[in-house]
Design a protein around this motif. Structure first.
Motif, PDB file in Angstrom:
ATOM      1  N   ARG A 291       0.834  -1.211   0.000  1.00  0.00           N
ATOM      2  CA  ARG A 291       0.000   0.000   0.000  1.00  0.00           C
ATOM      3  C   ARG A 291       0.866   1.257   0.000  1.00  0.00           C
ATOM      4  NH1 ARG A 291      -4.240   1.589   4.851  1.00  0.00           N
ATOM      5  NH2 ARG A 291      -4.878   3.615   4.023  1.00  0.00           N
ATOM      6  N   GLN A 292       1.906   1.260   0.831  1.00  0.00           N
ATOM      7  CA  GLN A 292       2.767   2.435   0.891  1.00  0.00           C
ATOM      8  C   GLN A 292       3.536   2.619  -0.408  1.00  0.00           C
ATOM      9  OE1 GLN A 292       2.722   4.753   3.039  1.00  0.00           O
ATOM     10  NE2 GLN A 292       4.476   5.954   2.332  1.00  0.00           N
ATOM     11  N   ARG A 293       4.038   1.519  -0.965  1.00  0.00           N
ATOM     12  CA  ARG A 293       4.770   1.641  -2.232  1.00  0.00           C
ATOM     13  C   ARG A 293       3.857   2.163  -3.336  1.00  0.00           C
ATOM     14  NH1 ARG A 293       7.439  -3.534  -5.104  1.00  0.00           N
ATOM     15  NH2 ARG A 293       5.227  -4.018  -5.394  1.00  0.00           N
ATOM     16  N   ASP A 294       2.641   1.672  -3.381  1.00  0.00           N
ATOM     17  CA  ASP A 294       1.710   2.134  -4.412  1.00  0.00           C
ATOM     18  C   ASP A 294       1.408   3.627  -4.242  1.00  0.00           C
ATOM     19  OD1 ASP A 294       1.640  -0.422  -5.384  1.00  0.00           O
ATOM     20  OD2 ASP A 294      -0.304  -0.938  -4.485  1.00  0.00           O
ATOM     21  N   LYS A 295       1.267   4.063  -2.994  1.00  0.00           N
ATOM     22  CA  LYS A 295       1.017   5.478  -2.735  1.00  0.00           C
ATOM     23  C   LYS A 295       2.188   6.330  -3.224  1.00  0.00           C
ATOM     24  CE  LYS A 295       1.018   8.857   0.968  1.00  0.00           C
ATOM     25  NZ  LYS A 295       1.315   9.087   2.395  1.00  0.00           N
ATOM     26  N   VAL A 296       3.406   5.897  -2.927  1.00  0.00           N
ATOM     27  CA  VAL A 296       4.581   6.656  -3.341  1.00  0.00           C
ATOM     28  C   VAL A 296       4.672   6.709  -4.865  1.00  0.00           C
ATOM     29  CG1 VAL A 296       7.101   6.734  -3.285  1.00  0.00           C
ATOM     30  CG2 VAL A 296       5.824   6.170  -1.208  1.00  0.00           C
ATOM     31  N   ARG A 298       2.265   6.552  -7.005  1.00  0.00           N
ATOM     32  CA  ARG A 298       1.234   7.462  -7.513  1.00  0.00           C
ATOM     33  C   ARG A 298       1.684   8.914  -7.375  1.00  0.00           C
ATOM     34  NH1 ARG A 298      -2.323   3.853  -4.871  1.00  0.00           N
ATOM     35  NH2 ARG A 298      -2.506   5.268  -3.087  1.00  0.00           N
ATOM     36  N   LEU A 299       2.313   9.239  -6.259  1.00  0.00           N
ATOM     37  CA  LEU A 299       2.782  10.608  -6.069  1.00  0.00           C
ATOM     38  C   LEU A 299       3.910  10.947  -7.042  1.00  0.00           C
ATOM     39  CD1 LEU A 299       2.634  10.862  -2.186  1.00  0.00           C
ATOM     40  CD2 LEU A 299       1.414  12.334  -3.817  1.00  0.00           C
ATOM     41  N   THR A 302       2.253  11.705 -10.203  1.00  0.00           N
ATOM     42  CA  THR A 302       1.621  13.020 -10.105  1.00  0.00           C
ATOM     43  C   THR A 302       2.648  14.123 -10.329  1.00  0.00           C
ATOM     44  OG1 THR A 302      -0.078  12.224  -8.576  1.00  0.00           O
ATOM     45  CG2 THR A 302       0.372  14.590  -8.573  1.00  0.00           C
ATOM     46  N   ASP A 346       3.074  17.821  -0.284  1.00  0.00           N
ATOM     47  CA  ASP A 346       2.552  16.700   0.496  1.00  0.00           C
ATOM     48  C   ASP A 346       3.682  15.788   0.964  1.00  0.00           C
ATOM     49  OD1 ASP A 346       0.153  17.780  -0.185  1.00  0.00           O
ATOM     50  OD2 ASP A 346      -0.564  16.068  -1.364  1.00  0.00           O
TER      51      ASP A 346
END
Length: 460
Positions: A291-296, A298-299, A302, A346
């Motif tokens: 989950r954390q890797r996917d969030k990073v 995505r950022l 972005t 962020d």
């Protein structure tokens, strides 16, 4: 574990505080016990290094360097306890007025996944030194070294019920912050969790220390060697795979050395060895979860979509067989960013360095302060006057000059704005685990006769 387990742990801590020997233990005996704890942790150090690396994926070289310092916090707070002096206050008339420091009672400590044992030691050592009992809720992702420490504490002679562990998730954390018998919460985590804890403790006038999120700016001036600064930047950005609240994440670099700095940082990022945390050759391990890797990731995307240049990383590195299921991510450099971009504002909490050029000192300071967070900051310069001048103008709880992540048991740790409130470590933390009682003793021999002595000129 959930709310019922928290209730049981708090009840055990309350009973140990009210009926056990801990709070009433002679101070010198409690200080000696803290020193025994420090020695016992050192004796178990290799086991703790390995457990931490296995649990949160930090390379064994990092866990060894970090956890070797854990005993220092117990020794430091033992020293503060042994040297503690109570104030005698001045006053008029035949009175002796003095103060006592009294333990708070049951304290809750909520720790994160990134530095579970070190962060626990900072607060736990101060809480125990002052005679409190404790309920610890480690991150549900990384409980192993906390449970190992509980065994060490018992072996060193800490009485039953003084330190209690609840290995629960969000429900347990919420119940601990809301529990009416918990006199203080120390929390390290996200800003929203800290905000909730602050509201919950305020409802009953309990104390809270919250070390929360960050978006650490690092200002690199043109008088510094760009290669030297890039080496320091790599450490600031990529240690712990960037999963640190004070990780260098916004590098504000003077335009005169901007290109050279970016080139040097890219080269350093590409040379970092990513792999098995248990190998002494590994320099960066995986992120804590998919989950954390996917969030990073995505950022990162972005940032690219908003106009930043992906100068290094952003991908999943090629790794040997057996590591494919790990949550690895290459050290990443996003260059040519602006302060308007999401990645510049962020918290990313991953191995991502965002690099932004600036032209003047005034502009750099304004950019550094243009954020909701205020935990840490860095300044790289050879100009002594500028170093002090800029450090004074940055809004952050901690500022490092020509270094990063430096900490000592004596250095108060904590931020401002949405990075939280209160301090861990230092005398500030030690003192906040007790409350002050003022005692006024009338020493005159004659009786008090307010109603009969009309010549008395003050109420008391």
């Amino acid at each position: 574990m959930g709310a019922e387990d928290v209730d049981a742990a708090v009840a055990a801590a309350k009973s140990a505080f009210e009926t056990g020997p801990w709070a009433d233990m002679v101070r010198s005996d409690r200080a000696r016990l803290l020193l025994r704890i420090a020695d016992a942790i050192e004796d178990q150090s290799e086991r703790l290094y390995t457990l931490e690396a296995q649990n949160n994926g930090r390379p064994i070289t990092e866990t060894r360097a970090q956890l070797s310092r854990v005993p220092e916090w117990f020794r430091y707070n033992a020293g503060l306890l042994a040297a503690q002096r109570h104030s005698v206050l001045p006053g008029d008339g035949p009175y002796l007025t003095y103060q006592q420091r009294v333990p708070l009672g049951v304290c809750g400590i909520i720790t994160p996944f990134n530095h579970p044992l070190l962060i626990l030691a900072r607060s736990l050592s101060a809480a125990l030194a002052n005679g409190n009992t404790v309920v610890v809720k480690p991150s549900e992702l990384t409980p192993l070294t906390t449970l190992a420490l509980a065994e060490i504490l018992a072996g060193a002679g800490v009485p039953a019920g003084v330190v209690n562990i609840v290995t629960g998730g969000r429900e347990a954390g919420i119940r601990l912050t809301e529990h009416p018998d918990v006199a203080k919460i120390t929390l390290t985590g996200g800003t929203e969790a800290g905000r909730s804890a602050a509201v919950a403790t305020a409802a009953r006038f309990a104390r809270v220390t919250a070390e929360l999120g960050g978006k650490t700016p690092v200002i690199v001036f043109g008088d510094i060697d760009p290669v030297d600064a890039a080496e320091g930047a790599a450490f600031a950005a990529f240690v712990a795979a960037g999963q640190s609240c004070v990780a260098g994440s916004r590098f504000l670099v003077h335009r005169s050395i901007y290109d050279a700095f970016v080139d040097a940082l890219v080269q350093r990022a590409q040379r970092i060895t990513v792999g098995d945390p248990g190998s002494p050759q590994t320099q960066m391990g995986p992120l804590i979860s998919a989950r954390q890797r996917d969030k990073v990731r995505r950022l990162i995307q972005t940032g690219v979509d908003e106009g930043a240049r992906l100068a290094a990383g952003g991908d999943i590195p090629e790794l040997p067989d057996g590591l494919h299921d790990g949550f690895f991510l290459s050290p990443t450099v996003l260059a040519d960013a602006t302060m308007a971009m999401t990645v510049a504002r962020d918290e990313i909490f991953g191995p991502v360095a965002v690099v932004i050029p600036f032209d003047t000192e005034h502009e750099a300071v304004a950019m550094a302060n243009d954020n909701a967070f205020g935990l840490g900051a860095g300044v790289w310069t050879r100009d002594v006057a500028r170093a002090h001048r800029v450090a004074a103008r940055i809004t952050a709880g901690m500022v490092w000059v020509n270094d990063h992540h430096r900490l000592e048991p004596s250095l108060p740790w904590g931020g401002v704005k949405e990075s939280g409130s209160g301090k861990d470590a230092g005398t500030e933390s030690f003192d906040d685990f007790s409350w002050i009682k003022t005692v006024v003793v009338r020493t005159a021999s004659e009786p008090v006769d307010w109603y009969g002595n009309f010549g008395q000129r003050r109420l008391n």
